[in-house]
Design a protein around this motif. Structure first.
Motif, PDB file in Angstrom:
ATOM      1  N   HIS A  52       0.845  -1.208   0.000  1.00 38.39           N
ATOM      2  CA  HIS A  52       0.000   0.000   0.000  1.00 38.39           C
ATOM      3  C   HIS A  52       0.876   1.251   0.000  1.00 38.39           C
ATOM      4  CE1 HIS A  52      -3.858   2.077   1.695  1.00 38.39           C
ATOM      5  NE2 HIS A  52      -3.005   3.025   1.364  1.00 38.39           N
ATOM      6  N   HIS A  54       1.259   5.409  -2.035  1.00 37.60           N
ATOM      7  CA  HIS A  54       0.819   6.455  -2.972  1.00 37.60           C
ATOM      8  C   HIS A  54       2.105   7.150  -3.433  1.00 37.60           C
ATOM      9  CE1 HIS A  54      -3.386   6.402  -1.155  1.00 37.60           C
ATOM     10  NE2 HIS A  54      -2.682   5.891  -0.162  1.00 37.60           N
ATOM     11  N   LYS A 121      -0.496   3.472  -5.992  1.00 37.30           N
ATOM     12  CA  LYS A 121      -1.822   3.931  -6.396  1.00 37.30           C
ATOM     13  C   LYS A 121      -1.745   5.260  -7.153  1.00 37.30           C
ATOM     14  CE  LYS A 121      -3.299   2.222  -1.889  1.00 37.30           C
ATOM     15  NZ  LYS A 121      -3.819   0.901  -2.230  1.00 37.30           N
ATOM     16  N   HIS A 221      -9.755   1.519   1.090  1.00 37.77           N
ATOM     17  CA  HIS A 221      -9.301   2.264   2.261  1.00 37.77           C
ATOM     18  C   HIS A 221     -10.489   2.248   3.228  1.00 37.77           C
ATOM     19  CE1 HIS A 221      -6.063   3.869  -0.218  1.00 37.77           C
ATOM     20  NE2 HIS A 221      -5.592   4.566   0.807  1.00 37.77           N
ATOM     21  N   HIS A 244      -5.970  -0.059   6.315  1.00 36.80           N
ATOM     22  CA  HIS A 244      -6.059   0.875   7.459  1.00 36.80           C
ATOM     23  C   HIS A 244      -6.742   0.216   8.655  1.00 36.80           C
ATOM     24  CE1 HIS A 244      -4.170   4.507   6.048  1.00 36.80           C
ATOM     25  NE2 HIS A 244      -4.833   4.430   4.927  1.00 36.80           N
ATOM     26  N   ASP A 296       2.186   2.812   3.475  1.00 38.24           N
ATOM     27  CA  ASP A 296       1.294   3.909   3.087  1.00 38.24           C
ATOM     28  C   ASP A 296       2.102   5.091   2.544  1.00 38.24           C
ATOM     29  OD1 ASP A 296      -1.169   5.125   2.678  1.00 38.24           O
ATOM     30  OD2 ASP A 296      -1.391   5.831   4.739  1.00 38.24           O
TER      31      ASP A 296
HETATM   32 ZN   LIG Z   1      -3.615   5.010   1.403  1.00 33.13          ZN
END
Ligand SMILES: [Zn+2]
Length: 395
Positions: A52, A54, A121, A221, A244, A296
């Motif tokens: 996970h 970004h 992502k 999420h 999460h 994350d």
């Molecule tokens: Zn995220």
């Protein structure tokens, strides 16, 4: 999850990109007398899988960090021009080449910490062209190292120009963005930020069902800052992962634990945001659920690159056992991106992604924190010394 096999004085036999055999040195050496030998001092782990991130963004959000320290919440920060929408404005202004360049350099940091596969992502475009450009940048870097898998996250936030007509944005996601993403074949997963004030469970379900119709697998999420019903939705839809979960309900935890959905927990985010909520790792595992840990990595809530640090937090904050956190950044990280049969294990047939940590006892990997114990990384059988002058965070 607490089942971890440790071989003393072991060897890994690699041919091309694959692991052929793993076992005691003497047996492996005898079985392959002509093999080139690389002697190492420490513990070999499977390459870590970060399920996970970004990672495609431009500027760091330094003001947000300071604003939070002054007691400002998510909404107050957004009202001052910070938050996700500031990264959206920045990302929209960058070309694909610029995004590839900055993201590639940052991903070398993850590699230097032992991460050999990364889920990345989109979601800082929130308009068709920029979402596609982010996914194209991920595609350009997909071979690695580290190897990438792409997730479409157009439903990360409602962009400013659609405030007051959010149903039009959901329609844009379903009728324009998803078909374009599917046509170009540039994402394996679709994700939605299901959270009070962002996307409701009904909107999330509509986007995810449309994504499934286009052949994408699903992530959510779920229950990050507030209970959203996201865990229940992930289980009901058969999502690959629910991520999460720090505010998941008891029913959501039970539903996830009984499902095939992997719970991807992100303790670095709670640490960086200074929040006291803890994802229910113990409850999930004790009820039979599968837990992965991820960074994350993003410019707002978790600019952290180290999966071993997440593993340390898994033990100290989420009360997971050392063996459970090692599985959470290897086997289960791979399961959270549908690669459990090819990555995350030192076993015959698996991709030869191997990490050497300069420790005597494997548990030291998740004990010493704040520095790096990783001395060498092999990706698909090739040694790549990751530490070098090309690594930097410059935006
Ligand atoms: Zn995220």
């Amino acid at each position: 999850m607490a089942d971890l096999e440790v071989i003393q004085g072991g060897a890994v036999l690699i041919e091309g990109e694959r692991i052929v055999d793993v076992g005691p040195y003497a047996r492996i050496r005898a079985s392959a007398p002509d093999a080139e030998e690389v002697e190492v001092d420490g513990v070999l782990f499977p390459g870590f899988v970060d399920a996970h991130t970004h990672a495609v963004f431009g500027k760091p959000r330094l003001d947000d960090h300071a604003r939070r320290a002054r007691g400002m919440d998510y909404k107050a920060i957004a009202a001052e021009g910070g938050g996700i929408l500031s990264s959206v404005q920045d990302t929209r202004a960058r070309s694909e080449g610029a995004l590839v360049e900055v993201t590639g350099r940052r991903l070398r940091h993850l590699l230097a910490q032992g991460t050999t596969t990364v889920e990345v992502k989109s979601g800082y475009g929130l308009e068709t062209a920029t979402e596609l450009r982010q996914l194209a940048a991920i595609g350009a870097l997909a071979k690695g190292p580290p190897a990438l898998v792409a997730t479409f996250l157009g439903a990360h936030e409602v962009p400013l120009e659609y405030r007051g007509r959010r149903s039009d944005y959901v329609r844009l996601l379903i009728e324009e963005m998803l078909p374009a993403v599917a046509r170009q074949g540039i994402a394996r997963f679709c994700d939605v930020f299901c959270e009070p004030g962002v996307f409701t469970p009904e909107e999330s379900r509509a986007v995810l069902e449309a994504a499934r119709g286009h052949g994408l697998d699903l992530k959510i999420h779920a229950d990050e800052l507030d209970g959203s019903g996201g865990a229940e939705l992930a289980a009901a839809l058969g999502a690959v992962s629910a991520d999460h979960l720090a505010c998941a309900s008891a029913q959501g935890i039970a539903a996830l634990a009984a499902s095939e959905t992997v719970a991807v927990l992100l303790p670095g985010t709670m640490l960086f945001l200074g929040r006291a909520d803890r994802a229910p790792a113990r409850a999930l595992i004790d009820a039979g659920g599968a837990v992965a840990l991820a960074t994350d990595f993003n410019p707002g809530s978790s600019p952290g690159v180290s999966l071993p640090l997440m593993a340390t937090l898994g033990v100290s904050q989420l009360r997971m056992a050392p063996a459970e956190v090692v599985n959470a950044i290897t086997v289960n990280g791979a399961a959270a991106i549908l690669e459990a049969k090819s990555r995350g294990q030192l076993a015959p047939g698996f991709r030869a992604d191997v990490v050497l940590a300069a420790v005597r006892d494997w548990r030291e990997l998740v004990y010493w924190y704040g520095g790096s114990l990783v001395r060498q990384v092999w990706v698909a059988g090739a040694a790549c010394h990751p530490v070098g002058g090309t690594i930097n965070f410059l935006a």
